[in-house]
Design a protein around this motif. Structure first.
Motif, PDB file in Angstrom:
ATOM      1  N   UNK A 188      -0.925   3.137   0.586  1.00  0.00           N
ATOM      2  CA  UNK A 188      -1.293   1.792   1.041  1.00  0.00           C
ATOM      3  C   UNK A 188      -0.875   0.707   0.058  1.00  0.00           C
ATOM      4  N   UNK A 189      -0.649   1.071  -1.193  1.00  0.00           N
ATOM      5  CA  UNK A 189      -0.229   0.094  -2.196  1.00  0.00           C
ATOM      6  C   UNK A 189       1.242  -0.288  -2.048  1.00  0.00           C
ATOM      7  N   UNK A 190       1.957   0.401  -1.158  1.00  0.00           N
ATOM      8  CA  UNK A 190       3.387   0.124  -0.948  1.00  0.00           C
ATOM      9  C   UNK A 190       3.561  -0.815   0.239  1.00  0.00           C
ATOM     10  N   UNK A 191       4.732  -1.457   0.333  1.00  0.00           N
ATOM     11  CA  UNK A 191       4.998  -2.352   1.472  1.00  0.00           C
ATOM     12  C   UNK A 191       4.945  -1.599   2.807  1.00  0.00           C
ATOM     13  N   UNK A 192       4.718  -2.352   3.864  1.00  0.00           N
ATOM     14  CA  UNK A 192       4.568  -1.786   5.200  1.00  0.00           C
ATOM     15  C   UNK A 192       5.716  -0.871   5.590  1.00  0.00           C
TER      16      UNK A 192
END
Length: 187
Positions: A48-52
């Motif tokens: 979730x800490x990464x871009x979509x």
């Protein structure tokens, strides 16, 4: 507050691409019956800490793997995140016809001299190759990818029924040549 902003940004990015912001999770659920609740919070937080788009790429890649032999799905998800950050990966959204972004961080297997030569000589595009072979190729540097594609185009592929296997073998051979040279230098 940051989670709400991130969620809104993910939804906006998904809407911009015309897909559900939960596409990766939906596919993972349909293929393997998995959801965020089936993984530990730490693994989901790493993703979730990464871009979509990165999240979608990892989840779609995860759905393409045979997970029946994976013992620890959370650890496997984290390792996939790290692998996607370290090595080139074929763009899953591109393969599905959803990504035409020239700035995409993932590899689009088309439009290079090697792909054009392969298409012109043999009529082979990424559509005739399986995901594993494409991804194996895309983990190479751009110049190495081109060398492999030129080598494949130069082969006599008449009567070859599994071009993906030939491509994978060429990548393996290409990888082993520098390793052999290095071993010879060290002896």
């Amino acid at each position: 507050v940051l989670r709400a902003v991130h969620a809104r940004t993910s939804e906006e990015a998904a809407a911009e691409h015309g897909v559900s912001p939960r596409l990766g999770w939906e596919v993972l659920s349909q293929v393997w019956g998995l959801s965020e609740t089936g993984l530990d919070r730490a693994a989901v937080a790493v993703l979730a800490a990464r871009p979509w788009k990165f999240q979608q790429q990892v989840l779609l890649s995860l759905a393409a793997v045979d997970l029946r032999r994976v013992k620890n799905l959370s650890a496997y998800l984290i390792s996939m995140v790290k692998e996607h950050e370290t090595f080139g990966q074929v763009c899953m959204s591109f393969l599905a016809g959803l990504c035409n972004d020239a700035r995409c961080a993932f590899v689009h297997p088309t439009g290079t001299p090697g792909w054009e030569l392969l298409r012109r000589i043999w009529g082979i595009t990424h559509h005739q190759l399986d995901y594993a072979a494409l991804n194996f190729l895309c983990k190479q540097t751009p110049s190495d990818r081109e060398k492999v594609l030129f080598s494949l185009a130069a082969m006599n592929l008449r009567g070859v029924t599994n071009v993906s296997a030939w491509l994978s073998r060429l990548v393996q051979l290409h990888d082993s040549v520098p390793q052999r040279r290095l071993l010879a230098q060290n002896q």
